[in-house]
Motif scaffolding. Structure first.
Motif, mmCIF file in Angstrom:
data_model
loop_
_atom_site.group_PDB
_atom_site.id
_atom_site.type_symbol
_atom_site.label_atom_id
_atom_site.label_comp_id
_atom_site.label_asym_id
_atom_site.label_seq_id
_atom_site.Cartn_x
_atom_site.Cartn_y
_atom_site.Cartn_z
ATOM 1 N N GLN A 70 1.147 -1.346 0.058
ATOM 2 C CA GLN A 70 0.094 -0.279 -0.221
ATOM 3 C C GLN A 70 1.291 1.121 0.155
ATOM 4 O OE1 GLN A 70 -3.382 -0.013 3.262
ATOM 5 N NE2 GLN A 70 -3.487 2.250 2.552
ATOM 6 N N GLN A 71 1.868 1.116 0.981
ATOM 7 C CA GLN A 71 2.888 2.549 0.785
ATOM 8 C C GLN A 71 3.348 2.589 -0.648
ATOM 9 O OE1 GLN A 71 3.432 4.845 3.704
ATOM 10 N NE2 GLN A 71 4.437 6.007 1.789
ATOM 11 N N PHE A 72 3.842 1.573 -1.102
ATOM 12 C CA PHE A 72 4.210 1.723 -2.361
ATOM 13 C C PHE A 72 3.464 1.905 -3.705
ATOM 14 C CE2 PHE A 72 4.044 -0.444 -6.703
ATOM 15 C CZ PHE A 72 5.444 -0.246 -7.426
ATOM 16 N N TYR A 73 2.412 1.792 -3.389
ATOM 17 C CA TYR A 73 1.438 1.566 -4.499
ATOM 18 C C TYR A 73 1.167 3.901 -3.894
ATOM 19 C CZ TYR A 73 -3.197 0.951 -6.760
ATOM 20 O OH TYR A 73 -3.988 1.141 -7.817
ATOM 21 N N VAL A 74 1.086 4.208 -2.893
ATOM 22 C CA VAL A 74 0.673 5.294 -2.665
ATOM 23 C C VAL A 74 2.165 6.153 -3.434
ATOM 24 C CG1 VAL A 74 0.080 7.242 -1.203
ATOM 25 C CG2 VAL A 74 -1.050 4.561 -0.654
ATOM 26 N N CYS A 75 2.528 5.874 -2.821
ATOM 27 C CA CYS A 75 4.063 6.980 -3.226
ATOM 28 C C CYS A 75 4.105 6.433 -4.441
ATOM 29 C CB CYS A 75 5.447 5.916 -3.030
ATOM 30 S SG CYS A 75 5.345 6.157 -1.001
ATOM 31 N N MET A 76 3.795 6.171 -5.833
ATOM 32 C CA MET A 76 4.109 5.913 -7.046
ATOM 33 C C MET A 76 2.944 6.282 -7.292
ATOM 34 S SD MET A 76 5.801 4.310 -9.234
ATOM 35 C CE MET A 76 6.663 3.495 -8.698
ATOM 36 N N GLN A 88 5.516 4.455 -15.209
ATOM 37 C CA GLN A 88 6.838 4.393 -15.897
ATOM 38 C C GLN A 88 6.824 5.768 -16.169
ATOM 39 O OE1 GLN A 88 8.305 2.468 -17.410
ATOM 40 N NE2 GLN A 88 7.004 1.000 -16.590
ATOM 41 N N GLU A 89 5.895 7.110 -15.631
ATOM 42 C CA GLU A 89 6.219 8.077 -15.435
ATOM 43 C C GLU A 89 7.741 8.930 -14.522
ATOM 44 O OE1 GLU A 89 2.943 10.601 -14.548
ATOM 45 O OE2 GLU A 89 1.520 9.736 -16.751
ATOM 46 N N VAL A 90 7.039 7.522 -13.146
ATOM 47 C CA VAL A 90 8.056 7.732 -12.264
ATOM 48 C C VAL A 90 9.271 7.630 -12.781
ATOM 49 C CG1 VAL A 90 9.084 7.496 -9.897
ATOM 50 C CG2 VAL A 90 6.886 7.976 -10.459
ATOM 51 N N VAL A 91 9.643 6.598 -13.590
ATOM 52 C CA VAL A 91 11.143 6.076 -13.617
ATOM 53 C C VAL A 91 11.478 6.731 -15.228
ATOM 54 C CG1 VAL A 91 11.688 3.907 -15.152
ATOM 55 C CG2 VAL A 91 10.188 3.381 -13.489
ATOM 56 N N GLN A 92 10.511 7.477 -15.559
ATOM 57 C CA GLN A 92 10.925 7.691 -16.631
ATOM 58 C C GLN A 92 11.699 9.429 -16.418
ATOM 59 O OE1 GLN A 92 11.790 7.681 -20.293
ATOM 60 N NE2 GLN A 92 13.591 8.836 -19.991
ATOM 61 N N LYS A 93 11.054 10.481 -15.026
ATOM 62 C CA LYS A 93 11.679 11.438 -14.706
ATOM 63 C C LYS A 93 13.004 11.280 -13.912
ATOM 64 C CE LYS A 93 8.400 13.352 -13.179
ATOM 65 N NZ LYS A 93 7.803 14.986 -13.561
ATOM 66 N N PHE A 94 12.971 9.512 -13.224
ATOM 67 C CA PHE A 94 14.541 9.374 -13.031
ATOM 68 C C PHE A 94 15.301 9.109 -14.029
ATOM 69 C CE2 PHE A 94 16.952 5.732 -11.275
ATOM 70 C CZ PHE A 94 17.967 6.009 -10.279
ATOM 71 N N LYS A 95 15.496 8.588 -15.179
ATOM 72 C CA LYS A 95 16.272 8.328 -15.695
ATOM 73 C C LYS A 95 16.160 10.134 -16.579
ATOM 74 C CE LYS A 95 15.170 3.637 -17.293
ATOM 75 N NZ LYS A 95 14.467 2.762 -18.321
ATOM 76 N N GLU A 135 19.928 16.427 0.832
ATOM 77 C CA GLU A 135 20.013 15.462 2.025
ATOM 78 C C GLU A 135 19.230 14.361 2.465
ATOM 79 O OE1 GLU A 135 21.726 18.362 4.928
ATOM 80 O OE2 GLU A 135 22.449 19.980 3.569
ATOM 81 N N THR A 136 18.473 14.561 2.911
ATOM 82 C CA THR A 136 17.166 13.828 3.594
ATOM 83 C C THR A 136 16.981 12.636 2.307
ATOM 84 O OG1 THR A 136 15.309 15.188 2.541
ATOM 85 C CG2 THR A 136 16.752 15.548 5.123
ATOM 86 N N THR A 137 16.981 12.039 0.978
ATOM 87 C CA THR A 137 17.151 11.316 0.583
ATOM 88 C C THR A 137 17.833 11.095 0.487
ATOM 89 O OG1 THR A 137 15.378 13.175 -0.596
ATOM 90 C CG2 THR A 137 15.720 11.010 -1.312
ATOM 91 N N ALA A 138 19.121 11.206 -0.268
ATOM 92 C CA ALA A 138 20.539 10.110 -0.353
ATOM 93 C C ALA A 138 20.995 9.244 1.099
ATOM 94 C CB ALA A 138 21.497 11.337 -0.821
ATOM 95 N N ASP A 139 21.760 8.107 -0.001
ATOM 96 C CA ASP A 139 22.360 7.074 0.983
ATOM 97 C C ASP A 139 23.412 8.164 1.581
ATOM 98 O OD1 ASP A 139 23.611 7.108 -0.828
ATOM 99 O OD2 ASP A 139 23.120 4.749 -1.681
ATOM 100 N N PHE A 149 13.617 7.965 -5.214
ATOM 101 C CA PHE A 149 13.285 8.906 -5.515
ATOM 102 C C PHE A 149 12.017 9.348 -5.773
ATOM 103 C CE2 PHE A 149 11.901 10.650 -9.735
ATOM 104 C CZ PHE A 149 12.720 11.767 -9.968
ATOM 105 N N THR A 150 11.569 7.692 -5.710
ATOM 106 C CA THR A 150 9.987 7.560 -5.403
ATOM 107 C C THR A 150 8.914 7.893 -4.306
ATOM 108 O OG1 THR A 150 9.804 5.715 -6.798
ATOM 109 C CG2 THR A 150 7.641 5.968 -5.314
ATOM 110 N N ASN A 151 9.772 7.859 -3.626
ATOM 111 C CA ASN A 151 9.624 8.639 -1.888
ATOM 112 C C ASN A 151 9.408 10.115 -2.035
ATOM 113 O OD1 ASN A 151 8.863 6.889 -0.066
ATOM 114 N ND2 ASN A 151 10.607 5.897 0.249
ATOM 115 N N LEU A 152 10.934 10.113 -2.624
ATOM 116 C CA LEU A 152 11.317 12.173 -2.612
ATOM 117 C C LEU A 152 9.970 12.573 -2.805
ATOM 118 C CD1 LEU A 152 12.510 14.389 -2.275
ATOM 119 C CD2 LEU A 152 14.379 13.769 -5.239
ATOM 120 N N LEU A 153 9.696 12.160 -4.801
ATOM 121 C CA LEU A 153 8.646 12.654 -5.405
ATOM 122 C C LEU A 153 7.075 12.673 -4.287
ATOM 123 C CD1 LEU A 153 9.176 11.113 -8.445
ATOM 124 C CD2 LEU A 153 9.445 13.218 -7.949
#
Length: 176
Positions: A70-76, A88-95, A135-139, A149-153
């Motif tokens: 559910q968390q994945f689904y909501v974040c996506m 695919q929009e999230v993946v494309q934005k990441f790429k 800072e709050t997203t990077a490992d 990145f999905t969480n960041l979006l």
């Protein structure tokens, strides 16, 4: 009976999708089945699905629970009518932001990429906010993978604060 209990907390479209891959009404998918679901239902490739599984397996038990899904689904930001398009929009934005094609976004790529993203109110991010989100997203190595990145979006979709005053420094809660 179990479905009725689960239905009160998990939206029907999420439950229905997850149940297609469940065995014996167990509310968890093993890694292999979860990755299969992420690939089949969201159009992710093997590496992308594996990264998403690792990101959303919050308790790191090698299974994806209905709550983790559910968390994945909501974040996506998935639309029930077409889950492939959101993923695919999230993946494309990441790429697009991952200029060197390494599969991770480094600090420089993130600084440039975040300039192109908007807050929930539709405004551009202030440079201080860009630094804060990086800072709050990077490992620990200063890299952002597809799951982070999905969480960041998702955080940006909810972020509706005004720009920070010029004399204020944003604090990273991970460092406090």
């Amino acid at each position: 009976m179990m479905r009725g209990v689960m239905n009160r907390k998990v939206p029907k479209e999420i439950l229905d999708l997850f149940e297609k891959y469940m065995d014996n009404k167990v509310r968890h998918l093993n890694r292999k089945d979860a990755i299969h679901m992420l690939r089949a239902e969201f159009g992710l490739d093997e590496e992308q699905a594996s990264t998403m599984f690792d990101t959303f397996d919050k308790d790191k038990n090698g299974q994806m629970s209905i709550w983790e899904f559910q968390q994945f689904y909501v974040c996506m930001g998935t639309q029930p009518s077409n889950p492939h398009s959101s993923a695919q929009e999230v993946v494309q934005k990441f790429k697009d932001i991952d200029a060197d094609g390494s599969g991770k976004i480094d600090v420089n790529e993130a600084k440039e990429g975040l300039k192109t993203l908007k807050t929930a109110t539709g405004r551009d991010l202030d440079p201080k906010e860009i630094e804060f989100f990086i800072e709050t997203t990077a490992d620990d190595d200063g890299q952002i993978d597809l799951g982070a990145f999905t969480n960041l979006l998702y955080r940006l979709k909810l972020y509706n604060a005004p720009p920070p005053p010029k004399d204020v420094k944003l604090k990273n809660p991970k460092k406090d």
